[in-house]
Design an enzyme around this catalytic site. Structure first.
Site, PDB file in Angstrom:
ATOM      1  N   GLU A   8      -9.070   9.593  -0.971  1.00  0.00           N
ATOM      2  CA  GLU A   8      -8.457   8.419  -0.331  1.00  0.00           C
ATOM      3  C   GLU A   8      -9.501   7.636   0.462  1.00  0.00           C
ATOM      4  OE1 GLU A   8      -5.367   7.470  -1.112  1.00  0.00           O
ATOM      5  OE2 GLU A   8      -5.426   9.250  -2.372  1.00  0.00           O
ATOM      6  N   TRP A  45     -11.197   5.586  -2.003  1.00  0.00           N
ATOM      7  CA  TRP A  45     -10.418   4.375  -2.338  1.00  0.00           C
ATOM      8  C   TRP A  45     -10.712   3.275  -1.321  1.00  0.00           C
ATOM      9  CZ3 TRP A  45      -7.834   2.529  -6.321  1.00  0.00           C
ATOM     10  CH2 TRP A  45      -7.249   3.398  -7.240  1.00  0.00           C
ATOM     11  N   TRP A  92       6.456 -17.017 -11.081  1.00  0.00           N
ATOM     12  CA  TRP A  92       7.126 -16.291  -9.996  1.00  0.00           C
ATOM     13  C   TRP A  92       8.389 -17.020  -9.577  1.00  0.00           C
ATOM     14  CZ3 TRP A  92       4.654 -11.914 -10.018  1.00  0.00           C
ATOM     15  CH2 TRP A  92       3.268 -11.879 -10.222  1.00  0.00           C
ATOM     16  N   ASN A 115       2.224   5.448   2.682  1.00  0.00           N
ATOM     17  CA  ASN A 115       1.609   4.919   1.463  1.00  0.00           C
ATOM     18  C   ASN A 115       2.562   4.889   0.266  1.00  0.00           C
ATOM     19  OD1 ASN A 115      -0.678   4.090  -0.244  1.00  0.00           O
ATOM     20  ND2 ASN A 115      -0.357   6.101  -1.169  1.00  0.00           N
ATOM     21  N   TRP A 150       3.042 -11.777  -5.483  1.00  0.00           N
ATOM     22  CA  TRP A 150       2.522 -10.681  -4.655  1.00  0.00           C
ATOM     23  C   TRP A 150       1.824 -11.186  -3.401  1.00  0.00           C
ATOM     24  CZ3 TRP A 150      -2.871 -10.637  -4.236  1.00  0.00           C
ATOM     25  CH2 TRP A 150      -3.577 -11.375  -5.185  1.00  0.00           C
ATOM     26  N   TRP A 198      -1.906  -4.370  -3.015  1.00  0.00           N
ATOM     27  CA  TRP A 198      -0.972  -5.340  -3.608  1.00  0.00           C
ATOM     28  C   TRP A 198      -1.335  -5.665  -5.047  1.00  0.00           C
ATOM     29  CZ3 TRP A 198       3.774  -6.981  -2.552  1.00  0.00           C
ATOM     30  CH2 TRP A 198       4.298  -6.648  -1.313  1.00  0.00           C
TER      31      TRP A 198
HETATM   32  P1  FAD Z   1      -4.223   8.984   4.640  1.00  0.00           P
HETATM   33  O1  FAD Z   1      -3.437   9.344   3.443  1.00  0.00           O
HETATM   34  O2  FAD Z   1      -4.402  10.022   5.681  1.00  0.00           O
HETATM   35  O3  FAD Z   1      -5.647   8.497   4.124  1.00  0.00           O
HETATM   36  C1  FAD Z   1      -6.807   8.489   4.979  1.00  0.00           C
HETATM   37  C2  FAD Z   1      -7.423   7.104   5.038  1.00  0.00           C
HETATM   38  O4  FAD Z   1      -7.887   6.708   3.764  1.00  0.00           O
HETATM   39  C3  FAD Z   1      -6.446   6.025   5.474  1.00  0.00           C
HETATM   40  O5  FAD Z   1      -6.332   5.966   6.872  1.00  0.00           O
HETATM   41  C4  FAD Z   1      -7.075   4.784   4.878  1.00  0.00           C
HETATM   42  O6  FAD Z   1      -8.120   4.294   5.692  1.00  0.00           O
HETATM   43  C5  FAD Z   1      -7.691   5.316   3.585  1.00  0.00           C
HETATM   44  N1  FAD Z   1      -6.763   5.105   2.468  1.00  0.00           N
HETATM   45  C6  FAD Z   1      -5.765   5.918   2.068  1.00  0.00           C
HETATM   46  N2  FAD Z   1      -5.163   5.429   0.973  1.00  0.00           N
HETATM   47  C7  FAD Z   1      -5.789   4.279   0.670  1.00  0.00           C
HETATM   48  C8  FAD Z   1      -5.634   3.309  -0.353  1.00  0.00           C
HETATM   49  N3  FAD Z   1      -4.710   3.419  -1.312  1.00  0.00           N
HETATM   50  N4  FAD Z   1      -6.444   2.237  -0.347  1.00  0.00           N
HETATM   51  C9  FAD Z   1      -7.405   2.090   0.591  1.00  0.00           C
HETATM   52  N5  FAD Z   1      -7.595   2.983   1.584  1.00  0.00           N
HETATM   53  C10 FAD Z   1      -6.809   4.061   1.622  1.00  0.00           C
HETATM   54  N6  FAD Z   1      -4.319   0.617   4.074  1.00  0.00           N
HETATM   55  C11 FAD Z   1      -4.833   0.071   5.189  1.00  0.00           C
HETATM   56  O7  FAD Z   1      -5.619   0.716   5.885  1.00  0.00           O
HETATM   57  N7  FAD Z   1      -4.502  -1.205   5.553  1.00  0.00           N
HETATM   58  C12 FAD Z   1      -3.644  -1.973   4.818  1.00  0.00           C
HETATM   59  O8  FAD Z   1      -3.395  -3.120   5.185  1.00  0.00           O
HETATM   60  C13 FAD Z   1      -3.068  -1.389   3.651  1.00  0.00           C
HETATM   61  N8  FAD Z   1      -2.173  -2.087   2.901  1.00  0.00           N
HETATM   62  C14 FAD Z   1      -1.647  -1.502   1.766  1.00  0.00           C
HETATM   63  C15 FAD Z   1      -0.751  -2.248   0.965  1.00  0.00           C
HETATM   64  C16 FAD Z   1      -0.213  -1.690  -0.194  1.00  0.00           C
HETATM   65  C17 FAD Z   1       0.742  -2.493  -1.037  1.00  0.00           C
HETATM   66  C18 FAD Z   1      -0.567  -0.379  -0.564  1.00  0.00           C
HETATM   67  C19 FAD Z   1       0.009   0.229  -1.807  1.00  0.00           C
HETATM   68  C20 FAD Z   1      -1.459   0.351   0.207  1.00  0.00           C
HETATM   69  C21 FAD Z   1      -2.008  -0.196   1.372  1.00  0.00           C
HETATM   70  N9  FAD Z   1      -2.913   0.535   2.183  1.00  0.00           N
HETATM   71  C22 FAD Z   1      -3.443  -0.064   3.299  1.00  0.00           C
HETATM   72  C23 FAD Z   1      -3.385   1.864   1.783  1.00  0.00           C
HETATM   73  C24 FAD Z   1      -2.592   3.055   2.334  1.00  0.00           C
HETATM   74  O9  FAD Z   1      -1.230   2.871   2.125  1.00  0.00           O
HETATM   75  C25 FAD Z   1      -2.849   3.309   3.818  1.00  0.00           C
HETATM   76  O10 FAD Z   1      -4.230   3.332   4.067  1.00  0.00           O
HETATM   77  C26 FAD Z   1      -2.253   4.623   4.272  1.00  0.00           C
HETATM   78  O11 FAD Z   1      -0.874   4.652   4.054  1.00  0.00           O
HETATM   79  C27 FAD Z   1      -2.554   4.856   5.737  1.00  0.00           C
HETATM   80  O12 FAD Z   1      -1.988   6.058   6.182  1.00  0.00           O
HETATM   81  P2  FAD Z   1      -2.888   7.290   6.593  1.00  0.00           P
HETATM   82  O13 FAD Z   1      -3.916   6.861   7.557  1.00  0.00           O
HETATM   83  O14 FAD Z   1      -1.964   8.377   7.015  1.00  0.00           O
HETATM   84  O15 FAD Z   1      -3.582   7.653   5.215  1.00  0.00           O
END
Ligand code: FAD
Length: 473
Positions: free
Chosen positions: A276, A279, A308, A343, A361, A384
């Site tokens: 993650e 990512w 859209w 997420n 979107w 997105w």
């Molecule tokens: P954990 O699961 O603990 O992951 C650890 C860290 O990894 C996160 O804090 C984050 O920095 C990074 N991470 C995890 N998943 C992703 C991912 N898919 N893409 C990029 N980085 C990731 N994340 C944001 O930080 N800001 C946003 O504005 C954001 N918008 C999103 C919009 C959509 C439509 C989707 C599908 C995902 C988005 N995410 C965003 C990614 C992800 O959902 C969040 O980072 C995550 O839910 C944060 O929770 P956590 O810190 O417990 O994540």
């Protein structure tokens, strides 16, 4: 000599590459500067919750810097363009010799920094650092030296690089010769709407973030693969809010992870969480390789031809969590009330807006930014575009989430739904994903909207719209 550290999305003293570099020369006077840009924030749709969290963290940063003898100056102008002028004046007034800052990869930010460098050329030496990533954008490429368009090979190459050696963390600076500064003047509030964040969920400051990181890597990360998809469990780190503002760095996450879980780089416990973090880097690397991603353009060109729906009532219902699909509505209310969304739910709600309501979107992307305490352009845009099947590493457009079965799968007992939708508290577990079906059988009334679209019909319409767009291409 005088060194200036320009803080932006790197509000910490530990492992801050620009700050560490500025402090290396013991004899230099080191100053910090943060420039608030409310109008620019408005243009970027920054959430009032994120503004409040930023302000709190800035205050904590100011205190931490003062303890080390570094004053943090805070200025406020309207836009990035004005911040260029502000920096110029600040450097002249304080006779700054060198400016240190950490790169931001979004286009407007990048252009602002280029402009600052241009304005200061010849007078102030400028040094930028790749600080908000594990590895610098452009450094993980295909055999042809190009950025990957698909995540899995990127991630593999990325891990190989990490196995060769981890990017180092920089130490927090030692106190400057003059010692601590007192008193520290309290910060003025920004001229920007602020909405308090729940401090039990998001306590401000580096120490809180580091404690959470440590706890997660010790106690939770090994179970992350099993827990992370269930919104009712506390199975993810919830570190995104601190990472987005740079109160915590991804290198700190990586080092803590491999300290607690030494097999993480070899696929052992912790590997899924590491993925993650990769990512997160992936989307930042993409922004650098394809600047049009910062200009509201889809990565896959033909998807811009999708027709859209301009249905403001549907959009409003989605924003307010009143679509009649409980998992979608509970998720939207979680975000609206706390500034954070799980997420799995970000994927479900984004898919619903685009693939069930056929709404552009970019409207959803912007709405998320207005609410999220962890709003981050690269991750949000990437998420997105993934959900809308318009991005580099997108789900194919014919893969459409069914919001009811997603709810049944990831919130089987409806615990999450009932927490956020009190009007469904009395509905039994099995029925909570389709409350109207249950209510109608009993002739009961519900204080909850009926589904605003029929999923099956909406799915067919979306497939047709995407196919039509693809054909015109
Ligand atoms: P954990 O699961 O603990 O992951 C650890 C860290 O990894 C996160 O804090 C984050 O920095 C990074 N991470 C995890 N998943 C992703 C991912 N898919 N893409 C990029 N980085 C990731 N994340 C944001 O930080 N800001 C946003 O504005 C954001 N918008 C999103 C919009 C959509 C439509 C989707 C599908 C995902 C988005 N995410 C965003 C990614 C992800 O959902 C969040 O980072 C995550 O839910 C944060 O929770 P956590 O810190 O417990 O994540």
């Amino acid at each position: 000599t005088t060194h200036l550290v320009w803080f932006r999305a790197d509000l910490r003293i530990h492992d801050n590459l620009a700050l560490a570099a500025a402090c290396r020369d013991k004899n230099a006077a080191v100053l910090g500067l943060f420039i608030a840009t409310p109008q620019q924030w408005q243009d970027h749709a920054m959430a009032p919750r994120q503004a409040a969290f930023l302000w709190q963290n800035l205050q904590a940063l100011q205190t931490a810097l003062a303890e080390r003898g570094i004053p943090l100056h805070v200025r406020e102008v309207a836009t990035f363009a004005e911040s260029v002028e502000e920096i110029k004046q600040f450097c002249a007034k304080h006779q700054v010799d060198a400016l240190f800052y950490n790169y931001q990869y979004e286009l407007n930010e990048h252009r602002r920094d280029r402009e600052v460098e241009r304005c200061l050329e010849g007078n102030v030496v400028c040094q930028g650092f790749d600080d908000s990533v594990l590895l610098p954008p452009g450094s993980v490429t295909t055999g042809n030296g190009e950025m990957y368009k698909v995540f899995t090979p990127f991630s593999r190459a990325f891990i190989r690089r990490l196995q060769e050696g981890l990017p180092e963390c920089a130490h927090a600076p030692k106190a400057r010769e003059g010692g601590a500064l007192t008193p520290v003047s309290p910060l003025k509030p920004f001229d920007y709407p602020q909405c308090a964040v729940d401090e039990t969920l998001f306590p401000a400051g580096e120490q809180a973030a580091l404690a959470r990181l440590r706890h997660f890597c010790q106690q939770k990360v090994a179970r992350y693969p099993d827990e992370r998809d269930f919104p009712d469990r506390d199975g993810t780190s919830r570190l995104s809010a601190w990472l987005a503002l740079g109160v915590l760095s991804p290198r700190q996450c990586l080092h803590r992870l491999v300290t607690e879980q030494p097999g993480a780089l070899e696929g052992g416990p912790g590997a899924v969480w590491l993925n993650e973090l990769i990512w997160r880097d992936f989307y930042r690397h993409l922004l650098t390789a394809w600047p049009t991603l910062s200009r509201h353009k889809p990565f896959i060109g033909w998807t811009d031809k999708v027709r859209w729906q301009q249905n403001d009532d549907h959009f409003q219902a989605w924003c307010e969590g009143k679509t009649g699909y409980p998992i979608v509505d509970a998720a939207m209310r979680q975000m609206n009330e706390t500034g954070w969304m799980h997420n799995r739910l970000r994927m479900i709600t984004a898919s619903f807006l685009v693939k069930d309501l056929l709404i552009d979107w970019r409207r959803g992307e912007r709405y998320f930014m207005t609410q999220l305490v962890d709003g981050d352009y690269a991750a949000n845009n990437g998420g997105w575009q993934w959900a809308a099947s318009t991005g580099t590493d997108a789900a194919p457009y014919f893969r459409i989430f069914n919001p009811t079965t997603q709810g049944e799968k990831f919130d089987a007992q409806g615990e999450f739904i009932r927490r956020w939708l009190p009007e469904l508290r009395h509905i039994p577990d099995k029925a909570v994903h389709q409350p109207w079906t249950w209510a109608e059988k009993r002739g009961a009334r519900l204080d909850y909207p009926r589904p605003i679209v029929d999923h099956k019909a909406a799915r067919a319409a979306t497939l047709a719209a995407y196919e039509a767009a693809r054909k015109t291409h």
